[in-house]
Design a protein around this motif. Sequence first.
Motif, short mmCIF file in Angstrom:
data_model
loop_
_atom_site.label_atom_id
_atom_site.label_comp_id
_atom_site.label_asym_id
_atom_site.label_seq_id
_atom_site.Cartn_x
_atom_site.Cartn_y
_atom_site.Cartn_z
N PHE A 18 0.81 -1.35 -0.19
CA PHE A 18 0.00 0.04 0.07
C PHE A 18 0.75 1.31 0.07
O PHE A 18 1.78 1.48 0.84
CB PHE A 18 -0.91 0.19 1.27
CG PHE A 18 -1.90 -1.19 1.25
CD1 PHE A 18 -2.46 -1.78 0.23
CD2 PHE A 18 -2.39 -1.70 2.47
CE1 PHE A 18 -3.21 -2.90 0.31
CE2 PHE A 18 -3.35 -2.65 2.64
CZ PHE A 18 -3.44 -3.24 1.60
N ARG A 138 -0.98 -7.21 11.85
CA ARG A 138 -0.36 -7.81 10.79
C ARG A 138 0.55 -8.97 11.51
O ARG A 138 1.27 -8.94 12.55
CB ARG A 138 0.34 -7.03 9.80
CG ARG A 138 -0.64 -5.87 9.20
CD ARG A 138 0.03 -4.80 8.71
NE ARG A 138 -0.69 -3.94 7.61
CZ ARG A 138 -1.56 -3.16 8.24
NH1 ARG A 138 -1.50 -3.14 9.50
NH2 ARG A 138 -2.25 -2.33 7.42
N THR A 166 -0.24 -7.13 2.49
CA THR A 166 -0.15 -5.55 2.50
C THR A 166 1.36 -4.93 2.00
O THR A 166 1.35 -3.66 1.74
CB THR A 166 -0.34 -5.14 3.95
OG1 THR A 166 0.40 -5.37 5.03
CG2 THR A 166 -1.79 -5.45 4.53
N GLU A 167 2.20 -5.77 2.06
CA GLU A 167 3.67 -5.35 1.89
C GLU A 167 4.55 -6.58 1.54
O GLU A 167 4.77 -7.53 2.20
CB GLU A 167 3.90 -4.52 2.90
CG GLU A 167 5.71 -3.73 2.56
CD GLU A 167 6.27 -3.23 3.51
OE1 GLU A 167 5.93 -1.81 3.43
OE2 GLU A 167 6.56 -3.70 4.45
#
Length: 286
Positions: A18, A138, A166-167
């Motif tokens: 993101f 997370r 997310t990454e």
Amino acid sequence: MQLWSGIHDLSEELLAGFETESPLATMREQQRIQVHVRRIAMPWLGSHVLYVEEFPFDRPFDARRRVVLTVLPDRAADGALLVRQYTRKADSATGGSLSADDLESAPGCDLYLKREGAQFRGGTRGRDCLVSEAGEPRWLDYRVVIGDGMFWYRQRKLMVADNELTEEIAGFPHVADEARLFSCGISWGADSGRRRALEGVDLHDRGGRVRFRTPDGRELLLELHGRDWPLSEGRESLVLILTDPRTDEAIGSSWTSLGAARVGLDVGWLAIDCAPVVSETGEQRS
């Protein structure tokens, strides 16, 4: 311990993430970093302890991450080496030497490494390595490969609730597009007038590393550094280092100006002389 120790010059690339959250979003998806790994003495943690610092290239005083790693004596059920990670507690005193009360281990963030040929591969297991960030919790999935002159990792962050990625960041050896190739002659023997010439080696001046053996069976590691060396800004030089990889101790080192015609060292029973394959001129870089 020997393969992991050293200064690793890496490129870190954002593979997915993101934009509002990733630290690489403003770095055009890639940045150059250095990871300095060295062995330290902390008997209360065990006999195999490493200290790791990560910092942007050539900015060692701007460390973004510090961690202590210890290889535990007991292996996992499948024979993997178990490496525990420790970080400094938020309320610990800064400065001075670390004590047992200054460190804490993150549950679930142990690394499990298995030997495959001349490399070690592995990482975290399960979904228990949690990261504290704003918003939903997370969990971290970290993979690493360690070998002679090789340090590669992949780090993924996923949502605890639904495993949404997310990454994802990959770190791999930096490609030195301006590196110069050096050819090094090696001579062995205590009598400088009757030394035996050994087979030469080639390495580049951006952290190039090569192992070789002497006639008496010793395995040695030779490194050559230029602008990749920390603190080199303003005092750029060629640095040649000879190390015994069994003990991770330097046998000898020497330095000269970055544009010198050659660099070498003599430790009494071994002499090394390195010169660029293509000399650098004012018109063209080699």
